[in-house]
Design an enzyme around this catalytic site. Sequence first.
Site, PDB file in Angstrom:
ATOM      1  N   HIS A 232      14.174  25.697  66.539  1.00  0.00           N
ATOM      2  CA  HIS A 232      13.177  26.523  65.837  1.00  0.00           C
ATOM      3  C   HIS A 232      13.936  27.316  64.760  1.00  0.00           C
ATOM      4  O   HIS A 232      14.140  28.519  64.863  1.00  0.00           O
ATOM      5  CB  HIS A 232      12.502  27.451  66.848  1.00  0.00           C
ATOM      6  CG  HIS A 232      11.244  28.105  66.364  1.00  0.00           C
ATOM      7  ND1 HIS A 232      10.863  28.146  65.029  1.00  0.00           N
ATOM      8  CD2 HIS A 232      10.271  28.757  67.043  1.00  0.00           C
ATOM      9  CE1 HIS A 232       9.713  28.791  64.936  1.00  0.00           C
ATOM     10  NE2 HIS A 232       9.329  29.176  66.136  1.00  0.00           N
TER      11      HIS A 232
ATOM     12  N   LYS B  77      -6.671   9.546  65.825  1.00  0.00           N
ATOM     13  CA  LYS B  77      -6.988   8.115  65.637  1.00  0.00           C
ATOM     14  C   LYS B  77      -5.737   7.267  65.741  1.00  0.00           C
ATOM     15  O   LYS B  77      -5.766   6.070  65.502  1.00  0.00           O
ATOM     16  CB  LYS B  77      -7.634   7.909  64.257  1.00  0.00           C
ATOM     17  CG  LYS B  77      -8.896   8.721  64.052  1.00  0.00           C
ATOM     18  CD  LYS B  77      -9.328   8.657  62.586  1.00  0.00           C
ATOM     19  CE  LYS B  77     -10.242   9.810  62.242  1.00  0.00           C
ATOM     20  NZ  LYS B  77     -10.340  10.022  60.789  1.00  0.00           N
TER      21      LYS B  77
ATOM     22  N   ARG C 173       2.418  33.517  65.317  1.00  0.00           N
ATOM     23  CA  ARG C 173       3.371  34.082  64.364  1.00  0.00           C
ATOM     24  C   ARG C 173       3.845  33.093  63.309  1.00  0.00           C
ATOM     25  O   ARG C 173       3.825  33.389  62.109  1.00  0.00           O
ATOM     26  CB  ARG C 173       4.654  34.564  65.090  1.00  0.00           C
ATOM     27  CG  ARG C 173       4.619  35.949  65.591  1.00  0.00           C
ATOM     28  CD  ARG C 173       5.441  36.016  66.858  1.00  0.00           C
ATOM     29  NE  ARG C 173       4.797  35.158  67.832  1.00  0.00           N
ATOM     30  CZ  ARG C 173       3.792  35.575  68.600  1.00  0.00           C
ATOM     31  NH1 ARG C 173       3.407  36.797  68.554  1.00  0.00           N
ATOM     32  NH2 ARG C 173       3.190  34.744  69.426  1.00  0.00           N
ATOM     33  N   THR C 174       4.318  31.936  63.753  1.00  0.00           N
ATOM     34  CA  THR C 174       5.002  31.046  62.812  1.00  0.00           C
ATOM     35  C   THR C 174       4.028  30.537  61.754  1.00  0.00           C
ATOM     36  O   THR C 174       4.297  30.626  60.548  1.00  0.00           O
ATOM     37  CB  THR C 174       5.652  29.876  63.577  1.00  0.00           C
ATOM     38  OG1 THR C 174       6.402  30.418  64.653  1.00  0.00           O
ATOM     39  CG2 THR C 174       6.553  29.064  62.677  1.00  0.00           C
TER      40      THR C 174
ATOM     41  N   ARG D  18       5.144  21.949  63.034  1.00  0.00           N
ATOM     42  CA  ARG D  18       5.438  22.215  64.447  1.00  0.00           C
ATOM     43  C   ARG D  18       4.892  21.052  65.264  1.00  0.00           C
ATOM     44  O   ARG D  18       3.773  20.590  65.020  1.00  0.00           O
ATOM     45  CB  ARG D  18       4.785  23.515  64.918  1.00  0.00           C
ATOM     46  CG  ARG D  18       4.856  23.647  66.431  1.00  0.00           C
ATOM     47  CD  ARG D  18       4.473  24.997  66.921  1.00  0.00           C
ATOM     48  NE  ARG D  18       5.460  25.987  66.519  1.00  0.00           N
ATOM     49  CZ  ARG D  18       5.469  27.238  66.976  1.00  0.00           C
ATOM     50  NH1 ARG D  18       4.557  27.641  67.838  1.00  0.00           N
ATOM     51  NH2 ARG D  18       6.395  28.095  66.576  1.00  0.00           N
TER      52      ARG D  18
END
Length: 361
Positions: free
Chosen positions: A129, A80, A51-52, A101
């Site tokens: 959030h 890396k 969704r996000t 995120r």
Amino acid sequence: MRHLIDPTDLSVAETAQIIALAEDIIANREKYSQVCRGRKLATLFYEPSTRTRLSFTSAMLELGGSVIGFSDANSSSVTKGETVADTVRVIRCFADIIAMRHFKEGAPLVGSQYAGIPVINAGDGSRSHPTQTLTDLLTIKREKGRLDHLTIGFCGDLKFGRTVHSLIRAMSRYEGIRIVLIAPEELRLPEYMRHEIETQTRGVEFREADTLEEAMPELDILYMTRVQKERFFDEAEYERVKDSFVLDAAKLRTAKSDMIVLHPLPRVNEIAREVDNDPRAAYFRQVENGKFVRMALMYELLRWNEGLRPAAVPDLAPDLFADPALRCTNPRCIAATEDVDPLFRRSGDACRCAYCEAKIE
Ligand code: CP
């Protein structure tokens, strides 16, 4: 420079402005179809999302802009050993705004210190959030017609559920809010959030209920959450609590006829499929609101930051202070794995890590 790391980074008035803009976008889609033409969003997703990430992408495309980014940290130079601070300093050469995120708490805050372009927290570990919160607030406003004088029950994983933490923070700023917490002992709200509700909010009443049945009749909103398997260090503990609370049609019988059921999604088994057909089930309407509120947020953040140049030194919120003598030992915190500035905040008598809110002893 304005970022969105925590929902309270927006004042109540600014939150209302973004919700009103989202409502205007819903009513006048064409009017906003080119307002971000030439602007680029970078989606930096170090943790899975449906969704996000896709609603951010869809939102920027619907504003006339474009999108770059990664949906899997394994396909980026993080593998890396590149740090969040270095990654965002690179991304700012390619994009105008970042949605990040990360599985570590505080990673977007680190990003905001170094990016020189607006950073939006798209979910950091168990902490926060804020764009899900804007989605929830827009949904509550559209479904209930108001954001005050509401009784809201939070059910499920209140310990690791970042959407719960953010929404409690945001709702606590409105008048007449009552909160009912429904969770197994192992998944109760973290100590820092309980402390916040008890000491820092304006007249929010809260209580705990042992069962959904006990809480149901008084609720205007039931906010269900998934038990967050990925946050457990101990699989046996997850197995013990995963089926603690399940909402089904029988449990809804004593609910108000205009109560709404919200869920940030994804769900596992905590809402039975039979509930989906109940008009009170608002969780799929909630998803669509997420796109509109992210359109409003990105449009506003880009406008608020128009013409600002990257600061020569990292942007710091005024209530933060650095202290090299202190150290956060929370293994879920970005400070545990990356060499970040040791930043802290005073909260009452306690000193807390600025990245994860852990109490520094
Ligand atoms: N609500 C939410 O954050 O969903 P995703 O994890 O799919 O983005």
